[in-house]
Design a protein around this motif. Sequence first.
Motif, PDB file in Angstrom:
ATOM      1  N   SER B  38       0.830  -1.200   0.000  1.00 32.64           N
ATOM      2  CA  SER B  38       0.000   0.000   0.000  1.00 32.64           C
ATOM      3  C   SER B  38       0.869   1.257   0.000  1.00 32.64           C
ATOM      4  O   SER B  38       1.870   1.325   0.697  1.00 32.64           O
ATOM      5  CB  SER B  38      -0.890  -0.022   1.243  1.00 32.64           C
ATOM      6  N   GLY B  39       0.501   2.212  -0.832  1.00 32.45           N
ATOM      7  CA  GLY B  39       1.228   3.476  -0.871  1.00 32.45           C
ATOM      8  C   GLY B  39       2.482   3.449  -1.712  1.00 32.45           C
ATOM      9  O   GLY B  39       3.260   4.403  -1.715  1.00 32.45           O
ATOM     10  N   LYS B  42       1.222   2.416  -6.998  1.00 36.88           N
ATOM     11  CA  LYS B  42       0.610   1.597  -8.047  1.00 36.88           C
ATOM     12  C   LYS B  42      -0.522   2.333  -8.749  1.00 36.88           C
ATOM     13  O   LYS B  42      -0.567   2.401  -9.970  1.00 36.88           O
ATOM     14  CB  LYS B  42       0.072   0.293  -7.450  1.00 36.88           C
ATOM     15  N   SER B  43      -1.436   2.893  -7.950  1.00 31.54           N
ATOM     16  CA  SER B  43      -2.564   3.600  -8.563  1.00 31.54           C
ATOM     17  C   SER B  43      -2.068   4.798  -9.350  1.00 31.54           C
ATOM     18  O   SER B  43      -2.551   5.068 -10.451  1.00 31.54           O
ATOM     19  CB  SER B  43      -3.546   4.065  -7.493  1.00 31.54           C
ATOM     20  N   THR B  44      -1.089   5.493  -8.783  1.00 24.62           N
ATOM     21  CA  THR B  44      -0.530   6.654  -9.473  1.00 24.62           C
ATOM     22  C   THR B  44      -0.010   6.258 -10.846  1.00 24.62           C
ATOM     23  O   THR B  44      -0.248   6.952 -11.833  1.00 24.62           O
ATOM     24  CB  THR B  44       0.601   7.262  -8.624  1.00 24.62           C
TER      25      THR B  44
HETATM   26  N1  LIG Z   1      -3.749  13.041  -5.085  1.00 24.84           N
HETATM   27  C1  LIG Z   1      -2.708  12.874  -4.256  1.00 24.84           C
HETATM   28  N2  LIG Z   1      -2.228  13.903  -3.511  1.00 24.84           N
HETATM   29  C2  LIG Z   1      -1.176  13.745  -2.697  1.00 24.84           C
HETATM   30  N3  LIG Z   1      -0.535  12.597  -2.509  1.00 24.84           N
HETATM   31  C3  LIG Z   1      -0.966  11.515  -3.199  1.00 24.84           C
HETATM   32  C4  LIG Z   1      -2.068  11.599  -4.100  1.00 24.84           C
HETATM   33  N4  LIG Z   1      -2.271  10.380  -4.641  1.00 24.84           N
HETATM   34  C5  LIG Z   1      -1.333   9.586  -4.094  1.00 24.84           C
HETATM   35  N5  LIG Z   1      -0.542  10.253  -3.235  1.00 24.84           N
HETATM   36  C6  LIG Z   1       0.606   9.713  -2.492  1.00 24.84           C
HETATM   37  O1  LIG Z   1       1.425   9.024  -3.403  1.00 24.84           O
HETATM   38  C7  LIG Z   1       1.841   7.785  -2.872  1.00 24.84           C
HETATM   39  C8  LIG Z   1       1.400   6.657  -3.772  1.00 24.84           C
HETATM   40  O2  LIG Z   1      -0.014   6.567  -3.752  1.00 24.84           O
HETATM   41  P1  LIG Z   1      -0.829   5.507  -4.600  1.00 24.84           P
HETATM   42  O3  LIG Z   1      -2.258   5.796  -4.429  1.00 24.84           O
HETATM   43  O4  LIG Z   1      -0.309   5.462  -5.973  1.00 24.84           O
HETATM   44  O5  LIG Z   1      -0.459   4.173  -3.835  1.00 24.84           O
HETATM   45  P2  LIG Z   1      -0.971   2.674  -4.106  1.00 24.84           P
HETATM   46  O6  LIG Z   1       0.221   1.857  -4.367  1.00 24.84           O
HETATM   47  O7  LIG Z   1      -2.048   2.682  -5.120  1.00 24.84           O
HETATM   48  O8  LIG Z   1      -1.544   2.279  -2.686  1.00 24.84           O
HETATM   49  P3  LIG Z   1      -2.833   1.365  -2.322  1.00 24.84           P
HETATM   50  O9  LIG Z   1      -2.427  -0.045  -2.470  1.00 24.84           O
HETATM   51  O10 LIG Z   1      -3.085   1.729  -0.908  1.00 24.84           O
HETATM   52  O11 LIG Z   1      -3.939   1.783  -3.249  1.00 24.84           O
HETATM   53  C9  LIG Z   1       1.298   7.711  -1.463  1.00 24.84           C
HETATM   54  O12 LIG Z   1       2.302   8.123  -0.588  1.00 24.84           O
HETATM   55  C10 LIG Z   1       0.146   8.692  -1.470  1.00 24.84           C
HETATM   56  O13 LIG Z   1      -0.001   9.253  -0.206  1.00 24.84           O
END
Ligand SMILES: Nc1ncnc2c1ncn2[C@@H]1O[C@H](COP(=O)(O)OP(=O)(O)OP(=O)(O)O)[C@@H](O)[C@H]1O
Lengths: 324, 355
Positions: B38-39, B42-44
């Motif tokens: 998590s974090g 990936k989503s980004t």
């Molecule tokens: N819109 C945003 N504004 C500020 N910080 C963000 C934003 N979106 C993501 N982040 C930060 O960027 C990092 C990556 O976030 P992301 O959502 O891509 O993680 P993830 O791998 O998809 O996690 P998860 O498995 O929990 O969905 C995290 O530290 C998050 O706090």
Amino acid sequence: MGAERLRSFLTSRRGHLAFFLAPALTLITIFYLVPLILSIYISLTPLKYWQLNRYLTDLSHPLENYYRLFYLVTHHPDIGKVVITTIVFTGLTLVVNVVGGLLLALATYLMEERFSLFYRTLWLLPRMTPIAVYSLLWYYFFHGSRFGILNSILLSLGVIHKPVWWGVDEKLLPWGAWMILVYVNGLVGVSFGMIIFYSALRSIPREQVMAARVDGATTTQLIRYVLIPSIKWHIVFVTVWELLSLLTTYAHIFLLVEWGLIDKWWGTTWALFVFNTAFTAQALDQGLAAAAATVLVAIGLVLGLITLKIMGFKELMIEPRGEL
Amino acid sequence: MVEVRLENVTKKFGRVVALRDINLRFRDGKFTVVLGPSGSGKSTLLYLIAGIYKPTRGRIYFDDKDVTNLPPNKRNVGLVFQNYALYPHMTVYENIAFPLKLRKTPQRKIDEKVHEVAKLLHIEELLDRYPHQLSGGQQQRVALARALVKEPAVLLLDEPLSNLDALLRVKIRAELKKLQEQLGITAIYVTHDQAEAMALADEIIVIHRGVIQQKAPPKKIYEEPANLFVAGFIGNPPTNLLKARLVDGAIELGGSRITIPARLPRDGYIVVGFRPEHASVDAEPLENHASIPGEVYVVEDMGKEKILTIIIGGEMVKVIAPPTAEFKPGDKVYVNIPYRRIMLFDPETGARIEA
Ligand SMILES: Nc1ncnc2c1ncn2[C@@H]1O[C@H](COP(=O)(O)OP(=O)(O)OP(=O)(O)O)[C@@H](O)[C@H]1O
Ligand SMILES: [Mg+2]
């Protein structure tokens, strides 16, 4: 025995409902129902000059005030103006408030957060300003002398060559007076819609907006197919709410008419007419005023219900989540 | 179908660096899984490919076309969100038809397509319902249908199974894999579940704190993890990792000295790793194995196997033993690891040391 029955009532499901609704019901009864019944009653008496002892028990001609009102509306040219002014003012200001509020909300929703906050605060200023101060501001703005702000701007630009009395000039009536009314009230009113719509938009899940973008929506399509349908209920609510408050508002209008900025009759709405008839020295005709007020409440009720019907209130009522 | 390429892509949110200098190629028609906790960003990464976010630096290509500055509606990607993000005011039919309606597809064609994709995903009988009248699994299918109906060049999936129960997850997982093969579509699938990644992927990309850790086929990720993070993240139970001292080129572990046929520094520290399923627990040391003495701490009987927790020199390791193995807590045993199954890592950089 009595206590026992009270307890079993209060612990029953219906008892719970009654218990929680009681405060609201009490308030509505004291502050709305009682005055309403009172004013309906007064409308059935020939009460005038506040001579309660003399007129208050006289029910010999209960519908007299309604006949008089009907006669005035159909035969007195000035009262006819009041009716038309009320319809135009309410209709136009309603559109300005709801559509304007929606546009402002959408604009602030789609813009960057740091501009958005500033912009929204700006639009709240009229509502935060005391009515008298706010009205005075527009009094100066639309004033008919060459020192009126609008006049002085237009004069210096050469658009007009002598100062204009925007709200009273015969040649500009009735629209001159109406425009000022709609403008002044609309500016206060849009912020209500803006705030409700903005917070409703903000509560739409972020992913839904992203999904629409990925599905191929342009900003216009996003607004039309996702944003507006998602806040449909809020639009209904604001429309009904604004309709009812516009029907009954008169504070700004009273001041602007009183100060001579807008025409006495083309600037008077039904609510102000009720007020003037009941409380100003020329009339003090409380029976007639009560009848006019009762008619206003009835019209408000009917219009409110029609709006809800048109905008599909039933469809919007959400089924309860399981048994309550 | 297209190949998706990221070149030196960095994404920052204010001061948070969500992705750092990413260089990736997602092969045409392949199922690529992005795996990370998590974090990790990936989503980004998916949102960048979809065009919802713009990279702070770097460029994104679909085949040879630079799409870095194209908005989402010009990219033709399908995206399935973790929470499905169905439009609550539209029926299932309208949800699926939405992307086509936006493109002003003729109604007859829309109808045909919606029914075709609904049939593919077995949701034909749900078309008249609203999203709140559907179960999680059904919503997931609708979201997938909405993403597929426009025949996207790339299908992006953001943890699409994470809201489903374990049984359904395994079932839909297999269907997804079948579907992707059938359609031959380029799929990029994000998950934090390593088992899901192993099951689905043609290729796995492990990401941690916005940095790519390793990109390889599942088998290679499993057998040759590039670093400590990947080794610890893949496998269930995860890889055992023990810090050990080097003495004269030999590894000192749990009081015993292991000599491995590999060139090692003469002294310092090293991290020794081995998978629970690769070691065995026996009463004696074995030939050609690194044998480390220890004591049984816990025995978990899973039916098809037993998971033993063994204490070696004050640290716990897990070893999988056959269901017939008879051990009880307190037993003095040897953990025997075949030499070729031992992984070594640099404790400073975390990188694996090739034998
Ligand atoms: N819109 C945003 N504004 C500020 N910080 C963000 C934003 N979106 C993501 N982040 C930060 O960027 C990092 C990556 O976030 P992301 O959502 O891509 O993680 P993830 O791998 O998809 O996690 P998860 O498995 O929990 O969905 C995290 O530290 C998050 O706090
Ligand atoms: Mg995520």
